[in-house]
Motif scaffolding. Structure first.
Motif, PDB file in Angstrom:
ATOM      1  N   LEU A   1       0.822  -1.207   0.000  1.00 13.14           N
ATOM      2  CA  LEU A   1       0.000   0.000   0.000  1.00 13.14           C
ATOM      3  C   LEU A   1       0.861   1.264   0.000  1.00 13.14           C
ATOM      4  O   LEU A   1       0.506   2.268  -0.628  1.00 13.14           O
ATOM      5  N   CYS A   2       1.989   1.200   0.694  1.00 15.07           N
ATOM      6  CA  CYS A   2       2.906   2.341   0.693  1.00 15.07           C
ATOM      7  C   CYS A   2       3.472   2.577  -0.704  1.00 15.07           C
ATOM      8  O   CYS A   2       3.497   3.709  -1.199  1.00 15.07           O
ATOM      9  N   ALA A   3       3.914   1.492  -1.352  1.00 17.02           N
ATOM     10  CA  ALA A   3       4.455   1.616  -2.709  1.00 17.02           C
ATOM     11  C   ALA A   3       3.382   2.091  -3.683  1.00 17.02           C
ATOM     12  O   ALA A   3       3.653   2.937  -4.557  1.00 17.02           O
ATOM     13  N   ASP A   4       2.170   1.562  -3.550  1.00 19.30           N
ATOM     14  CA  ASP A   4       1.076   1.983  -4.434  1.00 19.30           C
ATOM     15  C   ASP A   4       0.802   3.475  -4.295  1.00 19.30           C
ATOM     16  O   ASP A   4       0.582   4.173  -5.292  1.00 19.30           O
ATOM     17  N   THR A   5       0.809   3.962  -3.052  1.00 20.94           N
ATOM     18  CA  THR A   5       0.579   5.383  -2.816  1.00 20.94           C
ATOM     19  C   THR A   5       1.689   6.224  -3.439  1.00 20.94           C
ATOM     20  O   THR A   5       1.430   7.250  -4.079  1.00 20.94           O
ATOM     21  N   ALA A   6       2.924   5.788  -3.247  1.00 12.29           N
ATOM     22  CA  ALA A   6       4.059   6.512  -3.821  1.00 12.29           C
ATOM     23  C   ALA A   6       3.965   6.571  -5.340  1.00 12.29           C
ATOM     24  O   ALA A   6       4.214   7.623  -5.954  1.00 12.29           O
ATOM     25  N   LEU A   7       3.589   5.469  -5.969  1.00 10.98           N
ATOM     26  CA  LEU A   7       3.492   5.440  -7.430  1.00 10.98           C
ATOM     27  C   LEU A   7       2.301   6.249  -7.930  1.00 10.98           C
ATOM     28  O   LEU A   7       2.369   6.892  -8.985  1.00 10.98           O
ATOM     29  N   MET A   8       1.210   6.231  -7.171  1.00 15.57           N
ATOM     30  CA  MET A   8       0.031   7.001  -7.549  1.00 15.57           C
ATOM     31  C   MET A   8       0.342   8.499  -7.573  1.00 15.57           C
ATOM     32  O   MET A   8      -0.234   9.259  -8.362  1.00 15.57           O
ATOM     33  N   HIS A   9       1.275   8.910  -6.704  1.00 13.98           N
ATOM     34  CA  HIS A   9       1.638  10.327  -6.603  1.00 13.98           C
ATOM     35  C   HIS A   9       3.102  10.543  -7.014  1.00 13.98           C
ATOM     36  O   HIS A   9       3.787  11.396  -6.451  1.00 13.98           O
ATOM     37  N   SER A  10       3.534   9.793  -7.991  1.00 18.78           N
ATOM     38  CA  SER A  10       4.963   9.791  -8.332  1.00 18.78           C
ATOM     39  C   SER A  10       5.458  11.136  -8.863  1.00 18.78           C
ATOM     40  O   SER A  10       6.668  11.364  -8.931  1.00 18.78           O
ATOM     41  N   ASP A  11       4.544  12.030  -9.231  1.00 16.10           N
ATOM     42  CA  ASP A  11       4.977  13.351  -9.681  1.00 16.10           C
ATOM     43  C   ASP A  11       5.449  14.223  -8.532  1.00 16.10           C
ATOM     44  O   ASP A  11       6.164  15.216  -8.746  1.00 16.10           O
ATOM     45  N   VAL A  12       5.089  13.853  -7.284  1.00 15.34           N
ATOM     46  CA  VAL A  12       5.513  14.645  -6.128  1.00 15.34           C
ATOM     47  C   VAL A  12       6.216  13.812  -5.050  1.00 15.34           C
ATOM     48  O   VAL A  12       6.782  14.376  -4.110  1.00 15.34           O
ATOM     49  N   VAL A  13       6.179  12.496  -5.157  1.00 17.24           N
ATOM     50  CA  VAL A  13       6.799  11.630  -4.156  1.00 17.24           C
ATOM     51  C   VAL A  13       8.220  11.273  -4.595  1.00 17.24           C
ATOM     52  O   VAL A  13       8.443  10.872  -5.735  1.00 17.24           O
ATOM     53  N   VAL A  14       9.163  11.418  -3.666  1.00 18.17           N
ATOM     54  CA  VAL A  14      10.570  11.163  -3.984  1.00 18.17           C
ATOM     55  C   VAL A  14      11.133   9.944  -3.250  1.00 18.17           C
ATOM     56  O   VAL A  14      12.291   9.583  -3.458  1.00 18.17           O
ATOM     57  N   GLY A  15      10.326   9.303  -2.375  1.00 18.58           N
ATOM     58  CA  GLY A  15      10.865   8.140  -1.678  1.00 18.58           C
ATOM     59  C   GLY A  15       9.957   7.662  -0.568  1.00 18.58           C
ATOM     60  O   GLY A  15       8.841   8.173  -0.363  1.00 18.58           O
TER      61      GLY A  15
ATOM     62  N   GLY B   1      10.277   0.525  -1.010  1.00 16.99           N
ATOM     63  CA  GLY B   1      11.180   1.232  -1.908  1.00 16.99           C
ATOM     64  C   GLY B   1      11.519   0.427  -3.144  1.00 16.99           C
ATOM     65  O   GLY B   1      11.602   0.964  -4.256  1.00 16.99           O
ATOM     66  N   ILE B   2      11.708  -0.864  -2.966  1.00 14.71           N
ATOM     67  CA  ILE B   2      12.000  -1.735  -4.105  1.00 14.71           C
ATOM     68  C   ILE B   2      10.784  -1.835  -5.022  1.00 14.71           C
ATOM     69  O   ILE B   2      10.901  -1.750  -6.255  1.00 14.71           O
ATOM     70  N   ARG B   3       9.598  -2.009  -4.437  1.00 13.25           N
ATOM     71  CA  ARG B   3       8.373  -2.107  -5.239  1.00 13.25           C
ATOM     72  C   ARG B   3       8.125  -0.836  -6.042  1.00 13.25           C
ATOM     73  O   ARG B   3       7.684  -0.889  -7.192  1.00 13.25           O
ATOM     74  N   ALA B   4       8.388   0.312  -5.433  1.00 10.60           N
ATOM     75  CA  ALA B   4       8.135   1.589  -6.101  1.00 10.60           C
ATOM     76  C   ALA B   4       9.336   2.074  -6.903  1.00 10.60           C
ATOM     77  O   ALA B   4       9.227   3.063  -7.626  1.00 10.60           O
TER      78      ALA B   4
END
Length: 207
Positions: A94-108, A137-140
């Motif tokens: 779920l953490c990786a999914d959230t990061a990828l969903m907002h990948s334009d503003v998420v850096v890690g 981190g690996i998933r995203a």
């Protein structure tokens, strides 16, 4: 005359989730930034995969004069309470999914504060937060930022550095709990090894 011209400075470790109902950590992103030449500030994981969407609406998208980027905390409810220590809150997918969903503003991905100076038990294993943040981190395919408290012998600091990947960040590195300098005043060799591997050491005032 008497002024400097510089590219916009990036503050890579701040806490700006000032609307977060459970966080006393944060400042508005315009505090101590533009007047100091900072045009991009990075929130160091104040919010997690449960509440990042609201943080984006309230702070990231609402910031007009400054760019706000962020880490997503492996803890679903983010920083600021006892839930930071509970494995059920640390969902790598779920953490990786959230990061990828907002990948334009998420850096890690961020992990912090887990079970510091307490006796480990079957519900609080030494490396749970690190391992799950690393998995996210690996998933995203994003770096992990670690705020960490070593515990001897079950959670030694050199082992953390071995687990981390090139591009991962250890923040608050000059906090006193980290064994960086030996009895002769020399930097431990494992610090140089980690830097050569590509680990980034962040002073991390987190203001």
């Amino acid at each position: 005359t008497g002024l400097y011209v510089t590219p916009g400075i990036i503050d890579m470790h701040a806490h700006v989730a000032h609307t977060h109902s459970r966080s006393m950590l944060s400042l508005h992103p315009l505090v101590n930034t533009l007047e100091s030449g900072v045009t991009t500030t990075v929130d160091a994981g104040t919010t997690g995969w449960r509440d990042f969407d609201q943080f984006r609406v309230d702070v990231i998208d609402a910031a007009k004069k400054i760019r706000v980027l962020s880490y997503v905390n492996i803890v679903g409810s983010g920083m600021g309470g006892d839930w930071e220590h509970e494995a059920v809150e640390m969902n790598a997918q779920l953490c990786a999914d959230t990061a990828l969903m907002h990948s334009d503003v998420v850096v890690g991905i961020k992990t912090a504060h887990y079970w510091a100076k307490r006796r480990f038990d079957e519900n609080h294993l030494p490396w749970t937060a690190i391992d799950r943040a690393l998995e996210a981190g690996i998933r995203a395919d994003m770096p992990m930022m670690v705020d960490f408290c070593p515990e001897i012998p079950l959670r030694p600091y050199p082992t953390l550095l071995e687990k981390m990947r090139p591009g991962d960040i250890h923040t608050h590195v000059f906090a006193q709990q980290f064994p960086i300098i030996d009895d002769n005043g020399k930097v431990f060799e494992y610090m140089y090894t980690a830097r050569e591997k590509g680990i980034i050491f962040d002073l991390g005032h987190g203001a």
